[in-house]
Every structure is written in C-alpha cells, then in structure tokens.
Enzyme design. Structure first.
Site, PDB file in Angstrom:
ATOM      1  CG  HIS A  38      -1.833   1.077   1.412  1.00 47.52           C
ATOM      2  ND1 HIS A  38      -1.764   1.974   2.451  1.00 47.52           N
ATOM      3  CD2 HIS A  38      -2.891   1.457   0.652  1.00 47.52           C
ATOM      4  CE1 HIS A  38      -2.744   2.844   2.346  1.00 47.52           C
ATOM      5  NE2 HIS A  38      -3.452   2.556   1.271  1.00 47.52           N
ATOM      6  CG  HIS A  80      -4.103   8.845  -0.481  1.00 42.56           C
ATOM      7  ND1 HIS A  80      -4.765   9.739   0.330  1.00 42.56           N
ATOM      8  CD2 HIS A  80      -4.896   7.732  -0.538  1.00 42.56           C
ATOM      9  CE1 HIS A  80      -5.893   9.194   0.749  1.00 42.56           C
ATOM     10  NE2 HIS A  80      -6.000   7.978   0.244  1.00 42.56           N
TER      11      HIS A  80
HETATM   12  O1  G3P Z   1      -6.843   1.382  -2.847  1.00 41.99           O
HETATM   13  C1  G3P Z   1      -7.244   0.661  -1.733  1.00 41.99           C
HETATM   14  C2  G3P Z   1      -6.972   1.510  -0.601  1.00 41.99           C
HETATM   15  O2  G3P Z   1      -5.699   2.023  -0.809  1.00 41.99           O
HETATM   16  C3  G3P Z   1      -7.998   2.602  -0.546  1.00 41.99           C
HETATM   17  O3  G3P Z   1      -7.647   3.439   0.429  1.00 41.99           O
HETATM   18  O4  G3P Z   1      -7.429   5.791   0.847  1.00 41.99           O
HETATM   19  O5  G3P Z   1      -5.419   4.330   0.946  1.00 41.99           O
HETATM   20  O6  G3P Z   1      -6.433   4.894  -1.236  1.00 41.99           O
HETATM   21  P1  G3P Z   1      -6.672   4.671   0.214  1.00 41.99           P
HETATM   22 CA    CA Z   2      -5.334   3.470  -2.813  1.00 39.97          CA
END
Ligand code: G3P
Ligand code: CA
Length: 294
Positions: A38, A80
């Site tokens: 992530h 992000h």
């Molecule tokens: O993309 C899945 C997850 O990453 C969604 O949450 O806010 O970290 O993009 P975010």
């Molecule tokens: Ca994401």
C-alpha cells in the site's frame, strides 16, 4: 480451485498472453493470497516514493500500489491526497501544479521531520513522481495495482493511464503482460463505477477492482453483484467491514476480495484464514511471511 469454468478460460488467457474475450472481465487466480504494498512499503519509507517501492519489491510484495491524481498540465502524479499539506507541509493542491513542479518538491525532508524514528538522510532528496517515472524505473520487473482517484473530476484520466501503461510496455495493444508466476502486470482500481466501466470498455483484458466503503458490515445486493461481475475482477473493501459470508458471496460470483489496509499481524492472519484473496498493507514483509507460511 478456479472459481468456475469462465474463470479457467480467463486465467488461461492470462497465461497464454491472449486477450480476454471482449466484454468478459478477467478473473484473478484464487489459489494464492496477494500482498499489495500500500503506497509501497509505506510503514518504513515515504509513501509513494521510489525508495518505498524498491523496499516493497525487495520484501517480495506481489504488487506495488499507486494512487493517481492529475496535475495542472494533465499529467498523472503518484500521490494519495489532492493537497500537499500532509505530505510536504505546503498549502498547494495537486491541480495547481505541473508534474515537473511536483518533481522538484523534496517531501522526503518533511517525512524525516515528521517521522524521526525512521528518518534517513537518504530520504531528503525524495520528490514526488509521475506514473511515468515509476513505470520507467521498474518497467516489467514489478506488478502495479493502480488507483484512479476522483476520475470524474478530470477529463480522460482513463485514457491517460492506458497511454502510460502502453508506453512502458506494461500492456500491449490487446493484452496485459504477465509476471513469471502468471500474475497480470497491472490491476486497476477505483471507487468510481463509471470509470471502471469506461476502462472495461476500452480494455476488457485488464483486471479491474471496484473499491467500496461501508458503514457497517460489507453487503451488496444480488443485482449489484451481477452488474459488478460484468466488468470487474473483484472488490476492495475496508478491513472493518470484511466478513466470511461476504467473501463467499463474492467468490460465488467469481470475484476476488482484497482488503485494505491491514498492518497488524494477527489481522493479516485473520484475513488469510477468512479466505480473502489479498490485502493492501504498509508492511509487505509481514504479509509475505504470513502468506507463505499458510
Ligand atoms: O486502494 C485501496 C486503498 O488504498 C484505498 O484506500 O485511501 O489508501 O487509497 P486509500
Ligand atoms: Ca489506494
């Protein structure tokens, strides 16, 4: 363990390098648990940075995750937030800047100030990247799990992503490249159904993940699941909403379930045991270790 016969055909198309039949979503392999890094190995290094992606790769992550926002000059920046305050301590919005301007912002300095426990002088020179920079750096040595953020706000974000993926050889004219283990080199994800349907029309061979958030436990009506199975390969759902009945229902429809964002080792193990198909994690080292033990 392939979910159904349609799945066999779709998986075979990945292995053979052929495109899926037009209109049929690609089904992902369901015999392995995917570690999706992530924003890179973001528990240890500045999120979305080249060092965070290098570490994720070293740790054996199956995919590196990228969020995309569009810049003032219509380029795709890997970030992000739509503002720079959290990451760089600056008031600007991404849409106020060109990609070249973002490439000159040393947000690694801000990371070091905000994270003294894991600060590293090497991060001082870390600046924002474009999608093209990450693709250029890793090419066909990594797998990419790419989120289009707020695609409805921009014109033709889908086309821009496909253009970059094509330019760097991640997708061919009609098919997605695969890694040596048969995983597609790219998965695209979004909270926007409209964007995913657009992507599916443009490139039915690319696996798509529909992201959801729920107030309580995950639930989708049968008609929603039927529609979803017409364009998506799976869903991404928050850890707090995940439960085994939902995962089973998705699997019955041939859909994979990826869960975000899971860093605690007991939680990672819980989702492996629950039958999820993968997790987004800031700690790919932990997820790789636990999934290999499984
Ligand atoms: O993309 C899945 C997850 O990453 C969604 O949450 O806010 O970290 O993009 P975010
Ligand atoms: Ca994401």
């Amino acid at each position: 363990m392939i979910r159904n016969m349609f799945g066999w055909l779709a998986i075979l198309s990945i292995f053979s390098g052929c495109s899926a039949d037009a209109g049929d979503p690609v089904l992902l392999p369901d015999d392995r648990f995917l570690t999706i890094a992530h924003r890179g190995a973001s528990a240890y290094r500045p999120e979305h940075s080249i060092p965070a992606y290098l570490l994720a790769d070293e740790m054996g992550a199956d995919y590196i995750e990228l969020d995309l926002q569009m810049t003032r000059d219509g380029q795709l920046a890997v970030i992000h937030d739509n503002r720079l305050d959290r990451l760089a301590g600056m008031p600007e919005r991404v849409r106020d800047l060109t990609l070249d301007e973002m490439r000159r912002i040393p947000y690694g300095n801000h990371f070091n100030e905000e994270n003294p426990g894991i600060a590293d002088p090497d991060f001082a020179g870390v600046t924002f990247s474009g999608l093209s920079d990450v693709l250029s750096r890793f090419g066909n040595t990594a797998n990419y799990y790419i989120e289009l953020k707020d695609p409805g706000k921009w014109g033709e974000m889908e086309e821009a992503v496909l253009r970059d993926l094509t330019a760097y050889g991640i997708i061919g004219e009609r098919d997605v490249e695969s890694d040596p283990e048969g995983l597609p080199r790219v998965i695209l994800q979004s909270f926007s159904e409209q964007s995913l349907i657009r992507l599916h029309e443009l490139r039915p061979d690319i696996p798509l993940i529909r992201l959801y958030s729920f107030k309580g436990e995950a639930h989708l009506s049968s008609s929603t699941v039927r529609k979803l199975a017409g364009y998506a390969s799976g869903v991404g759902i928050p850890a707090a909403s995940a439960h085994s009945d939902f995962i089973e229902k998705m699997h019955d429809a041939g859909l994979a379930v990826h869960i975000f964002t899971v860093n605690d080792e007991d939680e990672i193990q819980k989702f492996i045991d629950m039958g999820a198909d993968g997790i987004f994690t800031d700690r790919p080292d932990a997820a790789v270790r636990l999934s290999q033990r499984h």
